[in-house]
Design an enzyme around this catalytic site. Structure first.
Site, PDB file in Angstrom:
ATOM      1  N   ASP A 139      -4.534  -4.699  -0.245  1.00 54.67           N
ATOM      2  CA  ASP A 139      -3.755  -4.442   0.959  1.00 54.67           C
ATOM      3  C   ASP A 139      -2.522  -3.623   0.562  1.00 54.67           C
ATOM      4  O   ASP A 139      -2.225  -3.429  -0.627  1.00 54.67           O
ATOM      5  CB  ASP A 139      -3.388  -5.754   1.666  1.00 54.67           C
TER       6      ASP A 139
HETATM    7  C1  NOJ Z   1      -1.472  -4.120   6.068  1.00 57.16           C
HETATM    8  C2  NOJ Z   1      -2.333  -5.068   6.823  1.00 57.16           C
HETATM    9  O1  NOJ Z   1      -2.192  -6.375   6.315  1.00 57.16           O
HETATM   10  C3  NOJ Z   1      -3.803  -4.712   6.814  1.00 57.16           C
HETATM   11  O2  NOJ Z   1      -4.466  -5.533   7.724  1.00 57.16           O
HETATM   12  C4  NOJ Z   1      -3.997  -3.265   7.131  1.00 57.16           C
HETATM   13  O3  NOJ Z   1      -5.382  -2.967   7.120  1.00 57.16           O
HETATM   14  C5  NOJ Z   1      -3.246  -2.408   6.138  1.00 57.16           C
HETATM   15  N1  NOJ Z   1      -1.834  -2.713   6.203  1.00 57.16           N
HETATM   16  C6  NOJ Z   1      -3.444  -0.921   6.371  1.00 57.16           C
HETATM   17  O4  NOJ Z   1      -2.830  -0.523   7.521  1.00 57.16           O
END
Ligand code: NOJ
Length: 720
Positions: free
Chosen positions: A262
């Site tokens: 993430d």
């Molecule tokens: C952070 C988020 O937790 C996740 O769900 C998301 O896919 C990513 N950022 C990318 O935007």
């Protein structure tokens, strides 16, 4: 098909590492365009930027094409970049937030919606979506509950799998299909106190039974990618957690696709207090099978030295790179790096009538009728309508993760009603703010005036759409601002109040539920939200949604959920709402949810007449048929979700007092009576025991239907 091994054999170690790094488009576009962007921000060299394997978030297909073109000019190996985005509940035509979609209890609907999203996203230049999010949730304070399909693992598993199948189709080469990335592995939804990113302490039993199965269902459905979560689990960040990443994901489940971290999760280890240097982060994360690092620079700055010092071999790096190249190949990017991407910012595929029809149906089928004393559906002859509240004529009803959806393209409730009833007299007044801390009552006077002589008062209230989503935890689940006060004031002049509630989570409605004659929860319904609301209010659509996540009576009850275990006190569900000394009840509030999981009314009258088992005993090899006979005792056709619950009465690990084991959404003609059938197999009766195995134990199981906390027609089934 490209010869990816041949491509790999020509790449330098630095170029290989580039394939494992992902950055935001602005940085890549600016940098490839020759403007210093990424280099200054992240300290990377031009050569590193030219070798980047994938891009996160970008404006549109034209920008995507531009970036891809420039990249291909600069990359010595001419390897197209992957473009990834969060297409969560629609790309441009937006459907209800996933928690709302869950309330439809209809995986086919989830499929249809995701197809719309896949086609639009593909035309927008997207290759991979970071969906489905199937984190198991029990605490409505957590803002990200809006991204899941609810508090039940079976519901989440089926909805998640349907989304994977819809987005990916049978063949990723088809440019109308895009790859999925299931997230957030694992147990992010267990965040302590519902505070985002908070620690998760969890038993293996809870993990195995509640948290893991939905990710597994998405992997079984073929998801191409997996994203581990931000949180620590029992003290170890998910990305560093060997048990999750190696034992479960790779060894037990055999996942061979691409794993992506993430956002900045790889350099978060220091903030967690887990490691004090990034080389160590790179070592742990890469060893654990993470192929792509999102947005931070830990791989770029450390993987090479980890090869040079012998920690990893170049073959280790190759394996990860091959997984990335294989995905590019599966998507057909080597043949056409622009696959599916329109050459226009506003592609012809966006917002078509066909797409709008799908999301309209979804908004109708996801709405949950929480209360109705008979006032709904309203007559289309209603003359004077007072439309009150901050969401009455508000375009911001598409929800938080609306991707490229634009509020200005959505239909407000006012617009929806006006279109349906062009001759009705509609007076609109905002009345109050829905922003936390904005408690002014200045708008009350206009609202009271509008309500005074109206035939009906439709009050559109709730929480703003950006009060749920990432980083949007709430400690107060009542409606913010002076909305509750406004409802009470309106009731003094007009009792015919219908509440239309909007929120990305269950909210606390205890103090206003008695003031309204009907409550219809719309979640955040998407582009066609206003049309759907009008159709539901005036009977052109019949509500069929059921609560996907329990609505607490009070925030202090959180986490409140249906599949809890009994304590030694109280003894029964009935006991839970009455204060009894020396019981695990609150002094000042019942234990039960105001609207429990599975609850939801209809304009049809579904009478559950009987539940029959084909036999009362079974062995481990048998199957038992359950037949539930239901009569639509009304003159309205409608859909009913039939829920099948079980309770394992005694087991070596205490079992939930109610557990969903199957469900079906069924259409009934007016007056129709029919039997809905389910099959019970031994594997549906299993649990994770203290010896780390899924087992079923002989004994009595109670089989019921109805909704949580109101189980009906219970029969006993004995497993021999
Ligand atoms: C952070 C988020 O937790 C996740 O769900 C998301 O896919 C990513 N950022 C990318 O935007």
């Amino acid at each position: 098909m490209a010869d990816i091994k041949e491509i790999l054999s020509d790449m330098t170690l630095d170029e290989k590492i580039g394939q494992l790094c992902q950055y935001n488009t602005q940085e890549v576009v600016e940098s490839t365009a020759g403007i210093t962007g990424i280099d200054e921000n992240l300290g990377l060299t031009k050569a590193q930027v030219d070798s980047i394997g994938s891009v996160l978030n970008f404006a549109n297909a034209v920008e995507m094409r531009e970036a891809q073109k420039k990249h291909l000019e600069n990359d010595r190996n001419k390897i197209p970049m992957l473009f990834m985005m969060d297409v969560i509940h629609g790309y441009r035509t937006i459907y209800p937030v996933p928690l709302g979609l869950g309330a439809s209890f209809d995986p086919e609907l989830a499929y249809d919606c995701s197809r719309v999203a896949a086609k639009e996203a593909s035309a927008g230049g997207v290759h991979v979506t970071f969906t489905p999010m199937v984190d198991y949730v029990r605490d409505a304070r957590w803002g990200r509950v809006m991204e899941t399909c609810g508090e039940d693992v079976l519901l989440n598993s089926r909805m998640g799998a349907a989304q994977v199948k819809a987005f990916q189709g049978d063949d990723l080469k088809n440019p109308e299909n895009i790859a999925t990335c299931v997230k957030h592995f694992a147990a992010y939804g267990g965040a302590e106190a519902g505070r985002d990113y908070s620690r998760v302490d969890i038993s293996e039993q809870a993990l195995r039974e509640f948290y893991l199965p939905a990710y597994k269902a998405c992997i079984d459905a073929g998801t191409t990618m997996v994203m581990p979560s931000f949180n620590t689990i029992n003290g170890v960040p998910a990305l560093a957690n060997k048990f999750l990443m190696k034992k479960i994901l790779k060894e037990e489940w055999g996942f061979s696709g691409v794993v992506i971290s993430d956002y900045h999760a790889v350099d978060d280890f220091e903030t967690h207090g887990y490691t004090d240097n990034r080389k160590e982060n790179a070592k742990i994360v890469f060893e654990n099978g993470c192929d792509i690092e999102m947005c931070s620079t830990v791989f770029f700055n450390n993987l090479k030295s980890l090869v040079l010092d012998g920690t990893f071999t170049e073959e280790d790096i190759d394996k990860a790179v091959l997984r990335v190249l294989d995905l590019k190949d599966k998507l057909g990017l080597f043949e056409d790096p622009y696959r599916g991407a329109s050459d226009k910012i506003d592609a012809d595929e966006f917002l078509t009538e066909e797409n709008r029809a799908v999301v309209r149906r979804a908004a109708e089928e996801c709405a949950v009728l929480l209360k109705n004393d008979g006032i709904l559906p309203l007559s289309k002859d209603t003359k004077k309508i007072a439309l009150i509240g901050p969401l009455a004529d508000n375009k911001e009803i598409i929800g938080f993760w609306a991707c490229m959806g634009k509020p200005e393209e959505s239909v407000t409730v006012k617009e929806g009603i006006k279109k349906l009833l062009p001759n009705a007299e509609i007076e609109v007044a905002k009345g109050a703010s829905y922003i936390w801390g904005e408690n002014s009552t200045d708008g009350f006077e206009d609202a009271i005036k509008a309500a005074t002589n109206a035939d009906v008062v439709i009050m559109c209230v709730g929480e703003p759409q950006d009060y749920s989503g990432e980083g949007k935890s709430r400690a107060h689940l009542e409606m913010p601002g002076a909305q509750e006060k406004l409802i009470k004031k309106i009731r003094e002049v007009n009792k015919n109040i219908v509440l239309l509630t909007f929120a990305g989570r269950p909210i606390v409605l205890s103090d206003v539920a008695d003031d309204a004659r009907a409550i219809l929860h719309m979640w955040y319904p998407g582009t066609e939200g206003g049309t759907a609301a009008a159709n539901l209010l005036f009977g052109d659509a019949n509500p069929s949604g059921k609560v996907s996540m329990s609505f607490p009576k009070s925030t202090g009850q959180c986490p409140v959920y249906y599949n809890r275990t009994n304590t030694s006190h109280p003894k029964s569900i009935e006991d839970e709402d009455t204060y009894l000394p020396f019981h695990s009840n609150y002094i000042d509030c019942g234990n039960l949810a105001l609207f429990p999981f599975g609850y939801g009314l209809s304009y049809s009258n579904f009478v559950y007449e009987s539940l029959e088992l084909s036999r009362n005993e079974m062995t481990k090899d048998d199957e038992v048929t359950v037949k539930i006979t239901i009569h639509n005792d009304s003159d309205r056709a409608g859909k009913e979700t039939v829920l099948l619950f079980m309770r394992d009465m005694f087991a070596s690990c205490v079992r939930p007092i109610q557990q969903l084991i199957d469900f079906k959404k069924v259409y009934f003609e007016a007056g129709e009576r029919k039997a809905v059938e389910f099959t019970i197999k031994e594997e549906m009766l299993r649990f994770w025991n203290n010896e780390s195995q899924f087992v079923s134990e002989p004994g009595e199981f109670r089989i019921s239907t109805g909704c949580a906390d109101n189980l009906i027609l219970t029969k006993s089934l004995v497993l021999k």
